[in-house]
Design a protein around this motif. Structure first.
Motif, PDB file in Angstrom:
ATOM      1  N   ILE A 106      -3.682   8.947  -8.638  1.00  0.00           N
ATOM      2  CA  ILE A 106      -2.609   9.628  -9.360  1.00  0.00           C
ATOM      3  C   ILE A 106      -2.780  11.137  -9.235  1.00  0.00           C
ATOM      4  O   ILE A 106      -3.860  11.675  -9.512  1.00  0.00           O
ATOM      5  CB  ILE A 106      -2.609   9.222 -10.851  1.00  0.00           C
ATOM      6  N   LEU A 107      -1.738  11.811  -8.807  1.00  0.00           N
ATOM      7  CA  LEU A 107      -1.785  13.266  -8.711  1.00  0.00           C
ATOM      8  C   LEU A 107      -0.400  13.854  -8.892  1.00  0.00           C
ATOM      9  O   LEU A 107       0.612  13.150  -8.828  1.00  0.00           O
ATOM     10  CB  LEU A 107      -2.399  13.702  -7.374  1.00  0.00           C
ATOM     11  N   SER A 108      -0.374  15.162  -9.127  1.00  0.00           N
ATOM     12  CA  SER A 108       0.873  15.879  -9.370  1.00  0.00           C
ATOM     13  C   SER A 108       1.050  16.974  -8.320  1.00  0.00           C
ATOM     14  O   SER A 108       0.066  17.543  -7.837  1.00  0.00           O
ATOM     15  CB  SER A 108       0.845  16.505 -10.771  1.00  0.00           C
ATOM     16  N   ASP A 167       0.821  -1.224   0.000  1.00  0.00           N
ATOM     17  CA  ASP A 167       0.000   0.000   0.000  1.00  0.00           C
ATOM     18  C   ASP A 167       0.849   1.266   0.000  1.00  0.00           C
ATOM     19  O   ASP A 167       0.547   2.251   0.675  1.00  0.00           O
ATOM     20  CB  ASP A 167      -0.930   0.025   1.226  1.00  0.00           C
ATOM     21  N   ALA A 168       1.907   1.251  -0.773  1.00  0.00           N
ATOM     22  CA  ALA A 168       2.872   2.348  -0.748  1.00  0.00           C
ATOM     23  C   ALA A 168       2.438   3.523  -1.617  1.00  0.00           C
ATOM     24  O   ALA A 168       1.641   3.381  -2.551  1.00  0.00           O
ATOM     25  CB  ALA A 168       4.240   1.853  -1.205  1.00  0.00           C
ATOM     26  N   ILE A 169       3.000   4.673  -1.284  1.00  0.00           N
ATOM     27  CA  ILE A 169       2.901   5.839  -2.155  1.00  0.00           C
ATOM     28  C   ILE A 169       4.210   5.936  -2.927  1.00  0.00           C
ATOM     29  O   ILE A 169       5.289   5.983  -2.332  1.00  0.00           O
ATOM     30  CB  ILE A 169       2.658   7.121  -1.347  1.00  0.00           C
ATOM     31  N   LEU A 170       4.101   5.935  -4.246  1.00  0.00           N
ATOM     32  CA  LEU A 170       5.283   6.040  -5.094  1.00  0.00           C
ATOM     33  C   LEU A 170       5.421   7.478  -5.576  1.00  0.00           C
ATOM     34  O   LEU A 170       4.465   8.063  -6.095  1.00  0.00           O
ATOM     35  CB  LEU A 170       5.192   5.090  -6.283  1.00  0.00           C
ATOM     36  N   LYS A 223      -0.785   4.566  -4.520  1.00  0.00           N
ATOM     37  CA  LYS A 223      -0.921   5.905  -5.092  1.00  0.00           C
ATOM     38  C   LYS A 223       0.388   6.334  -5.732  1.00  0.00           C
ATOM     39  O   LYS A 223       1.478   5.892  -5.334  1.00  0.00           O
ATOM     40  CB  LYS A 223      -1.311   6.924  -4.006  1.00  0.00           C
ATOM     41  N   VAL A 224       0.267   7.243  -6.712  1.00  0.00           N
ATOM     42  CA  VAL A 224       1.427   7.777  -7.418  1.00  0.00           C
ATOM     43  C   VAL A 224       1.394   9.302  -7.335  1.00  0.00           C
ATOM     44  O   VAL A 224       0.369   9.930  -7.628  1.00  0.00           O
ATOM     45  CB  VAL A 224       1.434   7.346  -8.899  1.00  0.00           C
TER      46      VAL A 224
END
Length: 481
Positions: free
Chosen positions: A283-285, A228-231, A254-255
């Motif tokens: 996905i977000l920036s 369940d990592a955030i990359l 999530k990315v």
């Protein structure tokens, strides 16, 4: 006793108090996930001199130096409370206590001001959230430093791995060396060791697996115990949803992109629109460093004065995307030597404002000049306002925003008359208002905004990651919007 003797004695007294603050701050951080701040500046893992300098800095923005003799009683009061995870600002506590006329003791006032973080109101400590860095360049290494620094009690964000392309002999040793020493940001605060046999970098006790892969599809993160990592993608190679979705491999939930997102990818500027991130958004920036620098003060000015139109000119330090010496480059002008020239180039920051501030109706244009400095840039924000104002009014308003508003972690303020770009290396704010350069004429205001386009931006990235992972804790005392 002479004046010199008085000054030296006073210094030694304050030095002793600051020294006694360190274990209290450290214990609150390690055992309760409480980060002690002073005017939005963390005091965790700071030296005696650094604590004293941070107190003195308050003179520039609040008009008077804040003494450790004033803040120490509040720190002592905090240690006696049943606190849960939170960020607590001693500067705000001291300032609000001075303005309070109810005759409360420091202990009584402190207990009331942080009541939302005590007893039945306190937040439960979160389980550690795994983080993976995809790419290990300028931003990747600074984000790594911040994640390691913020590991604290072990709850919160935990850097588990970095993903890079193989670089040949002693690749991991060289990458660890770049993390250990930085020509701009100095030495890593702590210890770093390398285990080449297991492809692991151990930084301040954090075991970070180095994974070699040429493409996201080549990695199954669950093989490394990552769940369940955030990359965080620091490469910028993929900027749309389709490309970034390649990272959603086993073990990744999530990315987060450290570059402006394209298409329907949300561009998030912490402090402005991070609350709009939907819980199921994968996905977000974090937009660009310049977007992060201009959007918070732009929002602040629009909230108070209304902005009809504006132009931003960024004078930006050179980056790895440019050439050291004249050579072929796919972009115009960027092929010319970065350390030897000012280079006119484009910026997407102005167009990105609409994504972060959709309610802003003003047209914002922008352009950029790259200049021969390695870090710290300045954005010149020229605004037409919906009403006339004065320089003193805007000056005092922005100073107050930097001290007590919800944007105080994004907007800093300096009155130093001799400030230059290198003074802001290592700033953790998205931008710093230069009070001396501020210009106001009727309905026209020109703001000069310094920003560490590497470190300040990396801090914004980590704040976004903390928010979407559920380990961003509330700040006390609460202040008015």
């Amino acid at each position: 006793m002479t004046v010199n003797d008085d000054s030296f004695t006073n210094w030694k007294i304050r030095e002793e108090i600051a020294e006694s603050m360190i274990p209290l701050i450290g214990k609150l951080h390690r055992e309760r996930d409480v980060t002690v701040l002073l005017h939005s500046r963390s005091l965790v893992n700071k030296s005696v001199v650094s604590i004293l300098k941070t107190h003195r800095f308050a003179r520039q923005i609040a008009g008077a130096e804040l003494s450790v003799t004033e803040t120490m009683p509040f720190l002592q009061a905090l240690t006696a409370l049943d606190l849960g995870p939170a960020q607590i600002d001693l500067g705000l506590l001291a300032g609000m206590y001075k303005a309070d006329d109810r005759g409360l003791s420091v202990a009584e006032f402190t207990a009331e001001a942080v009541a939302g973080a005590t007893g039945a109101n306190k937040i439960e400590r979160r389980e550690p959230r795994d983080v993976v860095l995809y790419g290990f360049g300028r931003i990747g290494r600074l984000v790594a430093r911040l994640l390691i620094e913020k590991a604290g009690s072990g709850n919160g964000l935990r850097l588990r791995a970095i993903v890079v392309r193989g670089g040949g002999a002693q690749d991991i040793v060289k990458r660890a060396s770049l993390l250990r020493r930085d020509s701009i940001h100095g030495q890593f605060q702590g210890t770093i060791t390398v285990d080449e046999d297991t492809s692991t970098i151990v930084a301040n006790g954090n075991a970070i697996k180095v994974i070699y892969a040429d493409d996201p599809s080549a990695v199954d993160y669950t093989e490394y115990g990552i769940r369940d990592a955030i990359l965080i993608d620091n490469t910028g190679k993929w900027r749309d949803r389709e490309g970034l979705s390649k990272h959603l491999r086993p073990g990744i939930e999530k990315v987060v992109l450290t570059a402006p997102g394209k298409g329907d990818v949300p561009n998030i500027v912490h402090g402005v629109n991070h609350d709009t991130v939907k819980p199921d958004e994968q996905i977000l920036s974090c937009a660009s460093c310049t977007t992060n620098a201009i959007v918070p003060p732009l929002k602040a000015m629009d909230d108070e004065y209304g902005v009809l139109r504006g132009h931003v000119e960024t004078v930006h330090s050179f980056t790895n995307d440019q050439n050291l010496l004249d050579n072929y480059h796919k972009s115009e002008r960027r092929g010319r030597s970065a350390p030897l020239n000012m280079v006119i180039t484009e910026t997407g920051a102005a167009s990105a404002v609409a994504k972060a501030l959709p309610d802003l109706k003003a047209k914002i244009s922008g352009s950029s000049i790259r200049v021969p400095v390695p870090d710290v840039s300045i954005a010149i924000l020229n605004l037409q306002l919906s009403r006339e104002t004065t320089r003193d009014e805007v000056h005092n308003y922005l100073r107050e925003v930097s001290l007590t508003s919800p944007l105080r972690r994004q907007i800093d303020f300096t009155t130093a008359p001799d400030a230059v770009s290198s003074d802001f290396i290592g700033s953790r704010h998205a931008s710093i208002v230069d009070a001396g350069a501020l210009k106001v004429d009727g309905d026209n205001a020109i703001l000069y905004l310094w920003y560490d386009n590497e470190f300040g931006y990396s801090c914004q990235v980590v704040r976004v990651v903390q928010h979407v992972s559920g380990v961003e804790y509330p700040t006390f005392p609460a202040t008015a919007v």
